[in-house]
Design a protein around this motif. Structure first.
Motif, PDB file in Angstrom:
ATOM      1  N   PHE A 255       0.700  -1.541  -0.172  1.00 10.49           N
ATOM      2  CA  PHE A 255      -0.167   0.063  -0.132  1.00 10.49           C
ATOM      3  C   PHE A 255       0.526   1.447  -0.116  1.00 10.49           C
ATOM      4  O   PHE A 255       0.630   2.722  -0.304  1.00 10.49           O
ATOM      5  CB  PHE A 255      -0.690   0.233   0.907  1.00 10.49           C
ATOM      6  CG  PHE A 255      -2.250  -0.854   1.252  1.00 10.49           C
ATOM      7  CD1 PHE A 255      -2.913  -0.930  -0.169  1.00 10.49           C
ATOM      8  CD2 PHE A 255      -2.329  -2.000   1.690  1.00 10.49           C
ATOM      9  CE1 PHE A 255      -4.073  -1.557  -0.714  1.00 10.49           C
ATOM     10  CE2 PHE A 255      -3.418  -2.873   1.343  1.00 10.49           C
ATOM     11  CZ  PHE A 255      -4.295  -2.075   0.566  1.00 10.49           C
ATOM     12  N   LEU A 466       3.420   6.212   3.470  1.00 15.18           N
ATOM     13  CA  LEU A 466       1.723   5.317   3.739  1.00 15.18           C
ATOM     14  C   LEU A 466       2.107   6.288   4.929  1.00 15.18           C
ATOM     15  O   LEU A 466       0.843   6.634   5.119  1.00 15.18           O
ATOM     16  CB  LEU A 466       2.064   3.983   4.161  1.00 15.18           C
ATOM     17  CG  LEU A 466       1.280   3.273   4.670  1.00 15.18           C
ATOM     18  CD1 LEU A 466      -0.420   3.237   4.425  1.00 15.18           C
ATOM     19  CD2 LEU A 466       1.905   1.417   4.925  1.00 15.18           C
TER      20      LEU A 466
ATOM     21  N   SER C 153       3.593  -5.471  10.352  1.00 15.72           N
ATOM     22  CA  SER C 153       3.977  -5.328   9.364  1.00 15.72           C
ATOM     23  C   SER C 153       2.622  -5.684   7.976  1.00 15.72           C
ATOM     24  O   SER C 153       2.053  -5.229   7.293  1.00 15.72           O
ATOM     25  CB  SER C 153       4.670  -6.445   8.363  1.00 15.72           C
ATOM     26  OG  SER C 153       6.047  -6.199   8.830  1.00 15.72           O
ATOM     27  N   LEU C 154       1.486  -6.836   9.710  1.00 15.55           N
ATOM     28  CA  LEU C 154      -0.018  -6.809   8.687  1.00 15.55           C
ATOM     29  C   LEU C 154      -0.903  -5.036   9.429  1.00 15.55           C
ATOM     30  O   LEU C 154      -1.524  -4.813   8.576  1.00 15.55           O
ATOM     31  CB  LEU C 154      -0.470  -8.006   9.413  1.00 15.55           C
ATOM     32  CG  LEU C 154      -0.090  -9.240   9.317  1.00 15.55           C
ATOM     33  CD1 LEU C 154      -0.230 -10.639   9.731  1.00 15.55           C
ATOM     34  CD2 LEU C 154      -0.487  -9.622   7.920  1.00 15.55           C
ATOM     35  N   LEU C 156       0.460  -2.549   9.726  1.00 13.77           N
ATOM     36  CA  LEU C 156       0.736  -1.151   8.488  1.00 13.77           C
ATOM     37  C   LEU C 156      -0.037  -1.572   6.889  1.00 13.77           C
ATOM     38  O   LEU C 156      -0.323  -0.619   6.101  1.00 13.77           O
ATOM     39  CB  LEU C 156       1.712  -1.028   8.136  1.00 13.77           C
ATOM     40  CG  LEU C 156       2.446  -0.340   9.454  1.00 13.77           C
ATOM     41  CD1 LEU C 156       4.772  -0.780   8.716  1.00 13.77           C
ATOM     42  CD2 LEU C 156       2.713   1.624   8.755  1.00 13.77           C
ATOM     43  N   PHE C 157      -0.521  -2.510   6.717  1.00 13.97           N
ATOM     44  CA  PHE C 157      -1.057  -3.536   5.359  1.00 13.97           C
ATOM     45  C   PHE C 157      -2.545  -2.999   5.773  1.00 13.97           C
ATOM     46  O   PHE C 157      -3.196  -2.569   4.755  1.00 13.97           O
ATOM     47  CB  PHE C 157      -1.027  -4.895   5.374  1.00 13.97           C
ATOM     48  CG  PHE C 157      -1.251  -5.245   4.139  1.00 13.97           C
ATOM     49  CD1 PHE C 157      -0.784  -5.659   2.930  1.00 13.97           C
ATOM     50  CD2 PHE C 157      -2.300  -5.802   4.600  1.00 13.97           C
ATOM     51  CE1 PHE C 157      -1.431  -5.862   2.099  1.00 13.97           C
ATOM     52  CE2 PHE C 157      -3.083  -6.198   3.394  1.00 13.97           C
ATOM     53  CZ  PHE C 157      -2.878  -6.720   1.850  1.00 13.97           C
ATOM     54  N   ILE C 159      -3.726  -0.077   7.608  1.00 13.15           N
ATOM     55  CA  ILE C 159      -3.629   0.889   7.691  1.00 13.15           C
ATOM     56  C   ILE C 159      -3.517   1.472   6.186  1.00 13.15           C
ATOM     57  O   ILE C 159      -4.182   2.853   6.262  1.00 13.15           O
ATOM     58  CB  ILE C 159      -2.731   1.787   8.967  1.00 13.15           C
ATOM     59  CG1 ILE C 159      -2.753   1.641   9.436  1.00 13.15           C
ATOM     60  CG2 ILE C 159      -2.995   2.981   8.456  1.00 13.15           C
ATOM     61  CD1 ILE C 159      -1.504   1.857  10.885  1.00 13.15           C
ATOM     62  N   GLY C 160      -2.633   1.046   5.319  1.00 12.91           N
ATOM     63  CA  GLY C 160      -2.643   1.115   4.045  1.00 12.91           C
ATOM     64  C   GLY C 160      -3.803   0.954   3.242  1.00 12.91           C
ATOM     65  O   GLY C 160      -4.826   1.724   2.592  1.00 12.91           O
ATOM     66  N   ALA C 161      -4.534   0.039   3.721  1.00  9.94           N
ATOM     67  CA  ALA C 161      -5.995  -0.475   2.609  1.00  9.94           C
ATOM     68  C   ALA C 161      -6.838   1.015   3.191  1.00  9.94           C
ATOM     69  O   ALA C 161      -7.777   0.914   2.586  1.00  9.94           O
ATOM     70  CB  ALA C 161      -6.420  -2.251   3.524  1.00  9.94           C
ATOM     71  N   VAL C 163      -6.119   3.638   4.498  1.00 13.16           N
ATOM     72  CA  VAL C 163      -6.693   4.355   3.339  1.00 13.16           C
ATOM     73  C   VAL C 163      -6.569   4.701   1.939  1.00 13.16           C
ATOM     74  O   VAL C 163      -7.618   5.364   1.055  1.00 13.16           O
ATOM     75  CB  VAL C 163      -5.048   5.044   3.714  1.00 13.16           C
ATOM     76  CG1 VAL C 163      -4.473   7.277   2.420  1.00 13.16           C
ATOM     77  CG2 VAL C 163      -4.114   5.301   5.287  1.00 13.16           C
ATOM     78  N   VAL C 164      -6.392   3.804   1.105  1.00 11.54           N
ATOM     79  CA  VAL C 164      -6.569   3.849  -0.061  1.00 11.54           C
ATOM     80  C   VAL C 164      -8.122   3.707   0.219  1.00 11.54           C
ATOM     81  O   VAL C 164      -8.896   3.999  -0.966  1.00 11.54           O
ATOM     82  CB  VAL C 164      -5.580   2.681  -1.037  1.00 11.54           C
ATOM     83  CG1 VAL C 164      -6.721   2.073  -1.661  1.00 11.54           C
ATOM     84  CG2 VAL C 164      -4.495   2.683  -0.541  1.00 11.54           C
ATOM     85  N   GLY C 166     -10.453   4.633   2.428  1.00 12.38           N
ATOM     86  CA  GLY C 166     -11.028   6.419   1.502  1.00 12.38           C
ATOM     87  C   GLY C 166     -10.410   7.262   0.906  1.00 12.38           C
ATOM     88  O   GLY C 166     -11.908   7.642   0.715  1.00 12.38           O
ATOM     89  N   ILE C 167      -9.449   7.185   0.401  1.00 11.71           N
ATOM     90  CA  ILE C 167      -9.560   7.693  -0.700  1.00 11.71           C
ATOM     91  C   ILE C 167     -10.847   7.148  -1.922  1.00 11.71           C
ATOM     92  O   ILE C 167     -11.275   7.882  -2.597  1.00 11.71           O
ATOM     93  CB  ILE C 167      -7.877   7.943  -1.136  1.00 11.71           C
ATOM     94  CG1 ILE C 167      -7.170   7.967  -0.201  1.00 11.71           C
ATOM     95  CG2 ILE C 167      -8.141   8.497  -2.765  1.00 11.71           C
ATOM     96  CD1 ILE C 167      -5.592   8.542  -0.251  1.00 11.71           C
ATOM     97  N   VAL C 170     -13.980   8.651  -1.220  1.00 12.64           N
ATOM     98  CA  VAL C 170     -14.585   9.733  -1.260  1.00 12.64           C
ATOM     99  C   VAL C 170     -14.263  10.027  -2.783  1.00 12.64           C
ATOM    100  O   VAL C 170     -15.226  10.288  -3.442  1.00 12.64           O
ATOM    101  CB  VAL C 170     -13.317  10.870  -0.017  1.00 12.64           C
ATOM    102  CG1 VAL C 170     -12.917  11.941  -0.819  1.00 12.64           C
ATOM    103  CG2 VAL C 170     -12.681  10.573   0.590  1.00 12.64           C
ATOM    104  N   ILE C 171     -13.785   9.708  -3.435  1.00 10.43           N
ATOM    105  CA  ILE C 171     -14.191   9.959  -5.201  1.00 10.43           C
ATOM    106  C   ILE C 171     -15.152   9.742  -5.688  1.00 10.43           C
ATOM    107  O   ILE C 171     -15.843  10.063  -6.569  1.00 10.43           O
ATOM    108  CB  ILE C 171     -13.115   9.422  -6.187  1.00 10.43           C
ATOM    109  CG1 ILE C 171     -11.486  10.448  -5.470  1.00 10.43           C
ATOM    110  CG2 ILE C 171     -12.422   9.368  -7.547  1.00 10.43           C
ATOM    111  CD1 ILE C 171      -9.796   9.368  -5.574  1.00 10.43           C
ATOM    112  N   ARG C 173     -17.527   8.805  -3.660  1.00  9.16           N
ATOM    113  CA  ARG C 173     -18.672   8.981  -3.600  1.00  9.16           C
ATOM    114  C   ARG C 173     -18.786  10.511  -4.041  1.00  9.16           C
ATOM    115  O   ARG C 173     -20.042  11.305  -4.731  1.00  9.16           O
ATOM    116  CB  ARG C 173     -18.798   9.664  -1.941  1.00  9.16           C
ATOM    117  CG  ARG C 173     -19.744  10.468  -1.452  1.00  9.16           C
ATOM    118  CD  ARG C 173     -19.705   9.850  -0.075  1.00  9.16           C
ATOM    119  NE  ARG C 173     -20.619  11.093   0.761  1.00  9.16           N
ATOM    120  CZ  ARG C 173     -20.272  12.416   1.002  1.00  9.16           C
ATOM    121  NH1 ARG C 173     -19.357  13.394   0.245  1.00  9.16           N
ATOM    122  NH2 ARG C 173     -21.186  13.234   1.509  1.00  9.16           N
TER     123      ARG C 173
END
Lengths: 528, 40, 202
Positions: A255, A466, C153-154, C156-157, C159-161, C163-164, C166-167, C170-171, C173
């Protein structure tokens, strides 16, 4: 010389290369011939397409009427840099299958930008740059950090591409670094200078087809030499983590790279200028298709890296494993193909950066400064002239920094990840939320970049974007909640000031500046 | 836990096919745009 | 896309400056945060700054075959670069691991190792002459691989998921609301307009 004559000449040089310069993939002579051929071709095409650039609108945003074919191709070609063809194999070799997949997730940035490009085009029908949007959306508070990030990113990308050009041509054919770097940069500067965005997008079309076909040929050659099962077996025996589904660093990188890609595309004027350049309604389709066409490129290129151990190819520098595999399997023909693909990848990115960054310099630095000093906005012809100076200036600065060849490939790109990652939310929020406020955007960029850089040093590169994107998002929403704005999006569609060229009764600021403008027409811009 | 062989085959062969289709699609788009005079 | 250019060089730099790195780890977090902030403020100079950081003095090759660094430190990602001095007359170099397996064979004086599981790895390098004879053999270089722990690591994985996701939300919507506005929309349009508004031409 006839076509047959050329072919014979090239063939003779290639044979010569094998006998005389066995240590190299191609002889310097063959390299020079290829450089000359493609250099002349790009400059010729640039001049040909550049005839259309009769106004600043034509020069900067290709008349805002680019169709689907060229729109899609320019998205693919620009996103395929020399790093995609060289460093996707490296990434696969470092982080395995996850690495190749992670690299390919950068195409998600193009997918996500597809709807944004349509909205950008609708909100700002007369816009030129991303910084212009941020300036009008967030004022100076948002535009200053954004401009710094944009320029840093653009310049480091440009310099790294120029350096990559010199190094690659040297690695492939023995052409001295200084010569290769200078020629690649000079060719791109020249055709961008002549043709502006028309030349950039036109050459991107040819370059994207060459890149895709070249990659397919090389990958098929690899598959003829080695079975995928052998590659899998070899990795399982010698480099097991490359096949691991639970490879910690690779999981963190997935990510991170996706967000890096989002940040790069969302903030960079390279992509905004294309959104402005495409015809109404074309942008979303072109970016969507561009992403789909780009998606397999890092996977196919990454497979070259994964195949290297099974092919018995010793890897000394992971960033050259792709060309090494191609040249080892395909001999001189493969090297020639790699040379062309790499040259196209470099040129398609360097020209885009030159064009997009010169727009930033003209629209977001020179024009506001001139307006403050003289009190009146610059005319179209003046901006057109500034663009030429900006492109030459960018070329010279890039050349000066790249010439000493300090550091390994792309070392200069260290800090871009968290910086661009922290721009995602201010851009997305700025495009869709009325309540996005200058203070929220500014704080998101500053805090996101800072914390992302701390994560970069404390943990590693694979979390910096990230962390930058996550913290900037948090700060952005808190800022928006505490300091909400009530922005009227319709204000973005207004011209900041009527162009002087369209108001002949006012007269230009300096009439003498109009004299000698190549392609200038007295009636003003094409679309205004 | 490792990525199985079929997955590697899928992404490599699929990627290769998509690259080839992509190049062909670009040329088809260009021809269509050219016919309708909508290149620029 | 150029973003991944730093990876190899980053690794090399880290292994080369192991001692400096170890000392740096003792620095307080605040100091690093301040350094990062300074970097942001001075970003116009970063191009030159980062180039300058990349500059590393070229060391002269010692006559005997030896690794540039024999203690490579701990790799958290399972990859590192072995580098050794050039030997005059060597046609190629061969790197072997402790089990005498060939880990690299080629003309360069570097070898990139990757995909290694947790463990301690020892290598030595041989310089091979034109006739296949061994001209010189180096002393051992030792590298330790200790991967990041899986749980963070998982995390952070995940959190990344988020955030992505969420982006993306928003787009999508925003796009949906734009469409509603453009087509005249339903009763919710006026309410939604307070959140997202289309441009003047939609």
């Amino acid at each position: 010389m006839t076509a047959d004559g050329w072919a014979e000449g090239i063939f003779a040089i290639l044979l010569f290369s094998q006998s005389v310069d066995a240590g190299r993939i191609l002889s310097p002579e063959a390299g020079y011939v290829m450089l000359l051929l493609f250099g002349v071709a790009w400059i010729g095409l640039g001049i040909w397409w550049g005839r259309r650039a009769t106004s600043y609108d034509g020069f900067a945003v290709a008349g805002r009427n680019v169709g689907l074919a060229l729109g899609t191709a320019t998205a693919v070609a620009t996103w395929v840099t020399s790093n995609t063809t060289m460093l996707a194999p490296q990434f696969a070799l470092q982080l395995g299958i996850w690495g190749a997949l992670a690299y390919s997730t950068a195409s998600f940035g193009l997918f996500a930008f597809a709807p944004l490009s349509g909205r950008i085009r609708r909100l700002m029908p007369h816009g030129y740059t991303a910084v212009e949007f941020v300036r009008r959306r967030y004022g100076r508070l948002g535009s200053i950090p954004f401009l710094i990030i944009s320029l840093f990113y653009a310049m480091t990308w440009l310099i790294s591409m120029a350096m990559a050009g010199g190094k690659l041509l040297n690695a492939l054919s023995g052409i001295p670094y200084e010569v290769g770097m200078t020629v690649v940069l000079a060719v791109c500067v020249l055709y961008t200078l002549f043709g502006g965005m028309y030349a950039v997008i036109g050459t991107d079309f040819v370059q994207s087809i060459i890149i895709l076909i070249g990659l397919v040929v090389v990958a098929i050659a690899v598959l003829l030499h080695v079975d995928i099962a052998d590659v899998h077996q070899q990795l399982q025996d010698d480099r097991p983590m490359l096949l691991s589904i639970l490879f910690p660093a690779a999981l963190m990188a997935l990510f991170n790279n996706m967000l890096f890609g989002f940040g790069e595309i969302f903030h960079s004027n390279v992509w905004w200028s294309r959104a402005f350049a495409m015809r109404e309604g074309v942008g979303p389709k072109a970016y969507l298709l561009g992403g789909l066409l780009w998606l397999p490129v890092p996977i196919v290129a990454g497979f070259l890296g994964l195949a290297a151990p099974a092919l018995g190819i010793g890897v000394s520098q992971p960033d050259t494993v792709g060309p090494l595999v191609a040249a080892t399997l395909l001999g001189t023909g493969g090297a020639l193909l790699v040379f062309v693909v790499v040259f196209c990848s470099l040129a398609s990115s360097i020209d885009s950066l030159l064009a997009a960054t010169s727009d930033l310099v003209v629209n977001d630095i020179a024009e506001p400064l001139a307006k403050r000093i003289s009190g009146t906005p610059a005319t179209d012809p003046v901006k057109r002239r500034w663009s030429l100076f900006a492109i030459i200036g960018l070329g010279v600065v890039t050349w000066c920094v790249a010439y000493p060849n300090i550091g390994t490939l792309a070392t200069v790109l260290f800090f871009a990840g968290p910086m661009v990652g922290s721009c995602i939310w201010p851009i997305v929020g700025g495009l869709y939320f009325r309540r996005s406020s200058p203070i929220a955007a500014c704080m998101a960029m500053v805090v996101g970049t800072s914390i992302g850089l701390v994560a970069y040093f404390m943990i590693g590169w694979f979390v910096a974007s990230l962390v930058g994107a996550a913290t900037s998002g948090l700060v952005f929403f808190i800022g928006m909640y505490l300091y909400p704005d009530d922005f009227d999006f319709r204000s973005l569609s207004h011209l900041p000031g009527p162009p002087l060229a369209a108001r002949p009764e006012d007269g230009p600021i300096d009439p003498s500046e109009r004299i000698g403008m190549v392609g200038d027409i007295s009636s003003g811009g094409e679309t205004r | 836990m490792m990525f199985p062989l079929w997955f590697l085959e899928l992404i490599v062969v699929g990627g290769l096919t998509l690259c080839g289709v992509g190049a062909a699609a670009l040329i088809v788009f260009w021809i269509l745009d050219f016919k309708e005079k909508r290149i620029w | 896309m150029w973003m991944l250019g730093q990876f190899n060089t980053r690794r090399t730099r880290r292994t080369r400056r192991t001692r400096r790195g170890d000392r740096a780890l003792t620095c307080p977090l605040l100091r690093r945060a301040v350094a990062a902030a300074v970097l942001l403020i001075g970003s116009s100079m970063m191009v030159w700054g980062s180039v300058a950081m990349a500059a590393e003095p070229e060391s002269e090759s010692p006559p005997a075959l030896a690794f540039v660094e024999t203690q490579l430190g701990v790799s958290r990602e399972g990859y590192f670069t072995l580098e050794w001095s050039a030997v005059e007359g060597a046609a190629l170099y061969r790197v072997r691991d402790r089990a005498d397996q060939i880990a690299y064979q080629g003309v360069a004086t570097k070898s990139f190792q990757s995909g290694l599981s947790d463990g301690v790895y020892r290598f030595y390098v041989e310089a091979i002459g034109d006739d296949g004879e061994i001209l010189a053999t180096s002393a051992e270089a030792v590298a330790t691989v200790e991967h990041w722990r899986l749980a963070p690591s998982l995390a952070l994985f995940a959190i990344g998921a988020i955030v992505v996701g969420g982006i993306g939300f928003v787009i999508l919507r925003g796009r949906w609301i734009e469409k509603q506005i453009a087509t005249g929309g339903d009763d919710r349009t006026s309410m939604l307009q307070t959140e997202v508004e289309s441009g003047g031409e939609s």
